[in-house]
Scaffold this active site. Sequence first.
Site, PDB file in Angstrom:
ATOM      1  N   CYS A  52      -5.788   1.870   5.709  1.00 46.82           N
ATOM      2  CA  CYS A  52      -6.456   0.744   6.033  1.00 46.82           C
ATOM      3  C   CYS A  52      -6.092   0.433   7.653  1.00 46.82           C
ATOM      4  O   CYS A  52      -4.815   0.946   8.053  1.00 46.82           O
ATOM      5  CB  CYS A  52      -6.228  -0.434   5.257  1.00 46.82           C
ATOM      6  SG  CYS A  52      -4.625  -1.048   4.934  1.00 46.82           S
ATOM      7  N   CYS A 108      -2.179  -0.535   7.347  1.00 52.32           N
ATOM      8  CA  CYS A 108      -1.298   0.813   7.148  1.00 52.32           C
ATOM      9  C   CYS A 108      -1.207   1.547   8.567  1.00 52.32           C
ATOM     10  O   CYS A 108      -0.475   2.073   8.870  1.00 52.32           O
ATOM     11  CB  CYS A 108      -1.814   1.488   6.133  1.00 52.32           C
ATOM     12  SG  CYS A 108      -1.518   0.896   4.398  1.00 52.32           S
ATOM     13  N   GLU A 143       1.094   3.860   1.759  1.00 52.76           N
ATOM     14  CA  GLU A 143       1.554   4.298   3.193  1.00 52.76           C
ATOM     15  C   GLU A 143       2.786   3.224   3.670  1.00 52.76           C
ATOM     16  O   GLU A 143       3.893   3.855   3.976  1.00 52.76           O
ATOM     17  CB  GLU A 143       0.479   4.013   4.224  1.00 52.76           C
ATOM     18  CG  GLU A 143      -0.462   5.337   4.033  1.00 52.76           C
ATOM     19  CD  GLU A 143      -1.716   4.461   3.196  1.00 52.76           C
ATOM     20  OE1 GLU A 143      -2.824   5.063   3.302  1.00 52.76           O
ATOM     21  OE2 GLU A 143      -1.576   3.330   2.419  1.00 52.76           O
ATOM     22  N   HIS A 178       0.919  -1.249  -0.028  1.00 59.14           N
ATOM     23  CA  HIS A 178      -0.051  -0.100  -0.181  1.00 59.14           C
ATOM     24  C   HIS A 178       0.844   1.155   0.099  1.00 59.14           C
ATOM     25  O   HIS A 178       2.092   1.134   0.413  1.00 59.14           O
ATOM     26  CB  HIS A 178      -0.916  -0.104   1.397  1.00 59.14           C
ATOM     27  CG  HIS A 178      -1.864  -0.938   0.991  1.00 59.14           C
ATOM     28  ND1 HIS A 178      -3.185  -1.037   2.064  1.00 59.14           N
ATOM     29  CD2 HIS A 178      -2.048  -2.243   0.642  1.00 59.14           C
ATOM     30  CE1 HIS A 178      -3.833  -2.052   1.740  1.00 59.14           C
ATOM     31  NE2 HIS A 178      -3.282  -2.668   0.719  1.00 59.14           N
TER      32      HIS A 178
END
Length: 150
Positions: A76, A79, A48, A46
């Site tokens: 999420c 993250c 991040e 992801h």
Amino acid sequence: MLLAIKEAGKNLKKMDGGPFGACIVKGKKVIAVSRNTVLKNDATCHAEVNAIRIASRKLKTFDLSGCIIYSTTEPCPMCFAAIHWARIDKIIYGTATKDAKKTGFNELSITDRRLKSLGKSKVKLVPRFMRKECLELFGKFNELPDKRLY
């Protein structure tokens, strides 16, 4: 946030992942900019997490205290946990988890506010920053004929 949005926009041309971007700053210095690259066959990539990896390498430490992360969408749970463990001080994000879910992404229905409360995290949350510009990423993504949801 503009750097995160620009980076996320790269996935509208090259489908390495969804329309998600992140940028980590410390003071007035940009430390890392990254986008989602899940479609390169790693579910943990992801925006991040990718940005945290870059920042940690650059600063030669896992401890990113004093840093702020800008994310085009509310991080999420994975993250958020990575941000918490990296000791990043603040998350500034544009769109909410529910916006990603409406677009069709496989999101868990738990907000960062709830995660912060459950885990007694000290990370500060600043939602809805440049929300309109971040929502535009979802609109452009939805127009793509070859988009891949995950």
